[in-house]
Motif scaffolding. Sequence first.
Motif, PDB file in Angstrom:
ATOM      1  N   UNK A 128      46.292  31.161  45.593  1.00 47.48           N
ATOM      2  CA  UNK A 128      46.462  32.099  44.480  1.00 47.48           C
ATOM      3  C   UNK A 128      47.775  32.871  44.613  1.00 47.48           C
ATOM      4  N   UNK A 129      48.137  33.243  45.832  1.00 53.89           N
ATOM      5  CA  UNK A 129      49.403  33.946  46.049  1.00 53.89           C
ATOM      6  C   UNK A 129      50.573  33.048  45.683  1.00 53.89           C
ATOM      7  N   UNK A 139      46.231  29.733  37.902  1.00 52.25           N
ATOM      8  CA  UNK A 139      45.552  28.735  37.067  1.00 52.25           C
ATOM      9  C   UNK A 139      44.051  29.013  37.006  1.00 52.25           C
ATOM     10  N   UNK A 140      43.396  28.532  35.952  1.00 50.64           N
ATOM     11  CA  UNK A 140      41.937  28.714  35.856  1.00 50.64           C
ATOM     12  C   UNK A 140      41.186  28.133  37.061  1.00 50.64           C
ATOM     13  N   UNK A 144      39.003  30.430  39.627  1.00 56.35           N
ATOM     14  CA  UNK A 144      37.568  30.186  39.847  1.00 56.35           C
ATOM     15  C   UNK A 144      37.244  30.140  41.339  1.00 56.35           C
ATOM     16  N   UNK A 145      38.109  29.502  42.125  1.00 59.60           N
ATOM     17  CA  UNK A 145      37.898  29.448  43.575  1.00 59.60           C
ATOM     18  C   UNK A 145      38.042  30.845  44.175  1.00 59.60           C
ATOM     19  N   UNK A 146      39.079  31.565  43.789  1.00 56.29           N
ATOM     20  CA  UNK A 146      39.303  32.907  44.310  1.00 56.29           C
ATOM     21  C   UNK A 146      38.136  33.831  43.948  1.00 56.29           C
ATOM     22  N   UNK A 151      35.275  40.140  44.707  1.00 53.66           N
ATOM     23  CA  UNK A 151      34.607  40.859  43.624  1.00 53.66           C
ATOM     24  C   UNK A 151      35.615  41.125  42.504  1.00 53.66           C
ATOM     25  N   UNK A 152      35.146  41.606  41.373  1.00 51.60           N
ATOM     26  CA  UNK A 152      36.060  41.939  40.275  1.00 51.60           C
ATOM     27  C   UNK A 152      37.117  42.967  40.704  1.00 51.60           C
TER      28      UNK A 152
END
Length: 183
Positions: A128-129, A139-140, A144-146, A151-152
């Motif tokens: 993600x970084x 990316x979506x 999703x993995x992250x 948490x939000x």
Amino acid sequence: MSSIEPARIAPGGFKELGPLNWVIAKIGARGIRAPRFSLVNVLGQHRLLFLAWLPYSLMLLGALSKLPVKDAEVVILRVGHLRNCEYELQQHRRLARSRGLGPDIQSKIFEGPDAEGLTERQRALITATDEFVVTRGVSPETWAVLARHLTKPQLIEFCLLAAQYDGLAATITTLKVPLDFPD
């Protein structure tokens, strides 16, 4: 950045920083166990902006952070590596060691998300970084993995942390902030 290159804005002292920022710089230098904290001695010369930026920056690294400190260091080390920001790397290699991320895991963070021995969470943070820094988004699929690991509030903080350290790396490199340690 080489420590030989002259700083575009030299680290300031009492006159340039003013009394409050000078005290903050001295406390920071003691905290990192260096004669001076060059980043603070440079940014502190914009007195009010520095005082606005500092609490935000400290919150991302401190007790009020929603991300575990190890996760934050994974992100920061990866940003520093991607941006080839030796100042950021020098500071955070030390800090990461004190937070349980030794040289072996740090080398895996620098190697990338496919390095052997990383946890799935570390892989997700590194991937993600990489996307955030390189493409200015995630990316979506990677999101999703992250999101399976964070948490939000942690997802929000991840974005702000990656953006903060990407911008800081650009600032440090542009201003040619001198290294604090000879290594």
